[in-house]
Write a protein that holds these residues in place. Structure first.
Motif, short mmCIF file in Angstrom:
data_model
loop_
_atom_site.label_atom_id
_atom_site.label_comp_id
_atom_site.label_asym_id
_atom_site.label_seq_id
_atom_site.Cartn_x
_atom_site.Cartn_y
_atom_site.Cartn_z
N UNK A 180 0.82 -1.21 0.00
CA UNK A 180 0.00 0.00 0.00
C UNK A 180 0.85 1.25 0.00
N UNK A 181 2.07 1.14 0.50
CA UNK A 181 2.99 2.28 0.56
C UNK A 181 3.99 2.25 -0.59
N UNK A 182 3.76 1.39 -1.57
CA UNK A 182 4.61 1.35 -2.75
C UNK A 182 5.89 0.57 -2.58
N UNK A 183 5.95 -0.33 -1.59
CA UNK A 183 7.15 -1.10 -1.31
C UNK A 183 6.84 -2.59 -1.47
N UNK A 184 7.51 -3.25 -2.40
CA UNK A 184 7.27 -4.66 -2.70
C UNK A 184 8.28 -5.52 -1.93
N UNK A 185 7.78 -6.22 -0.90
CA UNK A 185 8.66 -7.04 -0.05
C UNK A 185 8.62 -8.52 -0.41
N UNK A 186 8.07 -8.84 -1.55
CA UNK A 186 7.93 -10.25 -1.93
C UNK A 186 9.27 -10.95 -2.04
N UNK A 187 10.33 -10.20 -2.39
CA UNK A 187 11.67 -10.82 -2.54
C UNK A 187 12.57 -10.54 -1.34
N UNK A 188 11.99 -10.07 -0.24
CA UNK A 188 12.80 -9.80 0.94
C UNK A 188 13.28 -8.37 0.99
N UNK A 189 14.18 -8.07 1.94
CA UNK A 189 14.61 -6.69 2.13
C UNK A 189 15.86 -6.60 2.98
N UNK A 190 16.48 -5.43 2.92
CA UNK A 190 17.58 -5.04 3.80
C UNK A 190 17.11 -3.78 4.54
N UNK A 191 17.50 -3.65 5.81
CA UNK A 191 17.07 -2.50 6.62
C UNK A 191 18.27 -1.63 6.97
N UNK A 192 18.07 -0.32 6.89
CA UNK A 192 19.06 0.66 7.33
C UNK A 192 18.53 1.39 8.55
N UNK A 193 19.42 1.70 9.48
CA UNK A 193 19.08 2.51 10.65
C UNK A 193 20.17 3.55 10.81
N UNK A 194 19.80 4.84 10.82
CA UNK A 194 20.79 5.91 10.85
C UNK A 194 20.52 6.86 12.01
N UNK A 195 21.57 7.23 12.71
CA UNK A 195 21.50 8.28 13.72
C UNK A 195 22.25 9.49 13.15
#
Length: 406
Positions: A180-195
Motif C-alpha cells: 500500500x505504501x509502494x514497497x514490494x517485499x515479496x523478494x525480501x529486504x535489507x534495513x538501514x538505521x541511521x543516527x
C-alpha cells in the motif's frame, strides 16, 4: 443630470473583469483538486495573462511553464529557489513580473510572468491579477500535497513502528501493508538505521527514496529507518545487500548508519530492524574510540553474530559469558588491558614479538597477560581450539558491549 446608462456602461468593463477573474480562479482550483496539477494552472494563467507563465514550488520539487522553453524555466527555477531560501539571487532576463506563493510569513514559491518572443502581443493590463490568482491556486496545491504527504508519513511511521514492536505480524499482512505504501517485499529486504548529525532528516529521507524509489523511509525516535526491498531474481540477496551498503556509505556524511543483512522472509523484518539497530550501536561505540576493529563489522562472522543476536540474544550473551566475560570484568575492575592484548595477539597471528610491538609492551608483559587470560577464562590462547573460541568470544563482546550494564 447624467444619463444612468452611462454609469452602466462605465461599470460594464469592471464587472466583466471580475467575472473573468472569478471564472479563471474556479478553473485553476478545479485543476488542482482534479489532479491536473500546476502545469494546468500555469496554462490557464498564461492564457488569461496573454504571456508565458512559469510556476516554481521548491517544497514540492515542482517547476513548470506554459509558453517557455527549458533553459528559461531552469533559470527561473534557480532564481525562485534562491529567493525561497533567502539567498542572493540573479533575476532572469526573461522575467517580466512575479507573484509570491506565500503560506503565512513563508514564501514557498512564485508564479512568474515571462517576456514573450519579439513581436509578440503585450501582456494584458490585468495580467498581474491572474498571477496572484495562480499563486492562490498553487497554495491550494501545496496544501493538498502536504496533506497527502502527512497521511503517507503517518502510514509509514505506523507500519515501521509496528515492525519494531510487533514481532508477531503475519507475513501476508507485512507484504500487504508495505505494498500500500509502494514497497514490494515479496523478494525480501535489507534495513538501514541511521543516527544523524544533521538536523535535516527530511533531506536524508529524500536521498534514500531518490536512490531507492521503492524504499520505505521514516524518521522515528531520533533515528531514520529505511527498508530497501529486494529486487532481481536469484541474485536478490547479494544485489540488495550491495545496494544497501552503497547507500549507507553515501549517507555516512549525515551520521552513523547501520545496515542489516538480507532477510528473505517478510516475517523476519522485525529482526532485520533489530540487527540494523545493533550494528548502529556498535558502530557508534567504535567511532567513539572504543574499538579499532570497527571497519570489520561487515565481515561474515560479525554478520552471522548480528543475525543470531537479533533472533536469539541469550545465545550470544551466553557464549560471551563462557569465553571472554571474565577478562572484560577484570579489565574494568583493575584498569588492565587483557582484552586489548588478546586481540592484538590474535591479529598478529599469535606472534609474541609482533604483539609486543603493536601494543608498545615488553614480550614478557604479553606472556604474563596471556597467562592471566588462561587463568580467568579457562581457555589457553596458545591452543588452536581455545583461540578460536576466544576470538569468537571477542566478536560477541564487541556486538553486545553497547548493551552491557555500565
Amino acid at each position: 443630470m447624467s444619463d444612468p446608462s452611462e454609469g452602466r456602461a462605465a461599470a460594464s468593463p469592471a464587472g466583466s473583469l471580475v467575472e473573468r477573474l472569478r471564472s479563471v480562479h474556479l478553473k485553476m482550483v478545479d485543476a488542482v483538486l482534479g489532479g491536473d496539477g500546476l502545469q494546468q494552472v500555469a496554462a490557464l494563467a498564461a492564457e488569461a495573462a496573454g504571456a508565458p507563465v512559469a510556476i516554481v514550488v521548491p517544497r514540492l520539487d515542482a517547476a513548470v511553464a506554459a509558453g517557455a522553453d527549458g533553459p528559461v524555466l531552469e533559470a527561473v527555477r534557480r532564481y525562485v529557489a534562491d529567493r525561497v531560501r533567502d539567498r542572493p539571487s540573479q533575476v532572469p532576463e526573461a522575467l517580466a513580473a512575479e507573484a509570491p506563493i506565500q503560506s503565512g510569513d513563508d514564501v514557498v514559491g512564485a508564479v512568474v510572468m515571462l517576456h514573450g518572443e519579439p513581436g509578440a502581443p503585450e501582456p494584458l493590463p490585468e495580467a498581474g491579477d491572474f498571477l496572484h490568482l495562480a499563486a492562490v491556486a498553487c497554495l491550494t496545491e501545496v496544501a493538498v500535497e502536504e496533506a497527502k504527504e502527512e497521511v503517507e508519513q503517518n502510514l509509514r511511521g505506523s507500519f515501521l513502528e509496528d515492525l519494531r514492536s510487533r514481532p508477531d505480524l503475519e507475513p501476508r499482512e507485512v507484504v500487504r501493508r508495505a505494498a500500500r505504501l509502494g514497497c514490494d517485499l515479496a523478494r525480501g529486504a535489507v534495513v538501514l538505521c541511521a543516527e544523524l548529525t544533521t538536523d535535516r532528516p527530511r533531506h536524508v529521507i529524500a536521498t534514500i527514496t531518490g536512490d531507492e524509489p521503492g524504499a520505505l523511509a521514516e524518521h522515528l525516535d531520533g533515528r531514520v529507518y529505511a527498508i530497501l526491498p529486494g529486487t532481481g531474481g536469484d541474485d536478490a540477496p547479494e544485489g540488495t545487500t550491495a545496494r544497501g551498503r552503497a547507500l549507507a556509505t553515501r549517507l555516512r556524511r549525515h551520521g552513523t548508519v547501520g545496515v542489516s543483512s538480507f532477510y528473505s522472509d517478510p516475517a523476519e523484518l522485525p529482526r532485520a530492524i533489530q540487527e540494523a539497530e545493533l550494528v548502529l550501536d556498535v558502530l557508534k561505540q567504535g567511532e567513539g574510540g572504543g574499538w579499532d576493529g570497527v571497519q570489520d563489522i561487515g565481515t561474515g562472522t560479525y554478520r552471522l553474530l548480528f543475525r543470531v543476536l537479533a533472533s536469539h540474544p541469550e545465545e550470544v550473551r551466553s557464549f560471551y559469558e563462557d569465553t571472554v566475560a571474565p577478562i572484560v570484568r577484570y579489565d574494568d575492575q583493575y584498569r588492565t588491558d587483557l582484552v586489548g592484548t588478546l586481540e592484538a595477539y590474535l591479529e598478529q597471528n599469535c606472534n609474541m614479538n609482533a604483539t609486543a610491538s603493536a601494543i608498545y609492551a615488553h614480550r614478557h608483559t604479553v606472556a604474563y597477560r596471556l597467562e592471566r587470560v588462561k587463568e580467568l577464562t579457562g581457555l589457553d590462547p596458545m591452543l588452536s581450539e581455545d583461540r578460536e573460541r576466544l576470538g569468537l568470544g571477542l566478536k560477541a563482546y564487541r556486538i553486545i558491549a553497547p548493551r552491557l550494564p555500565k
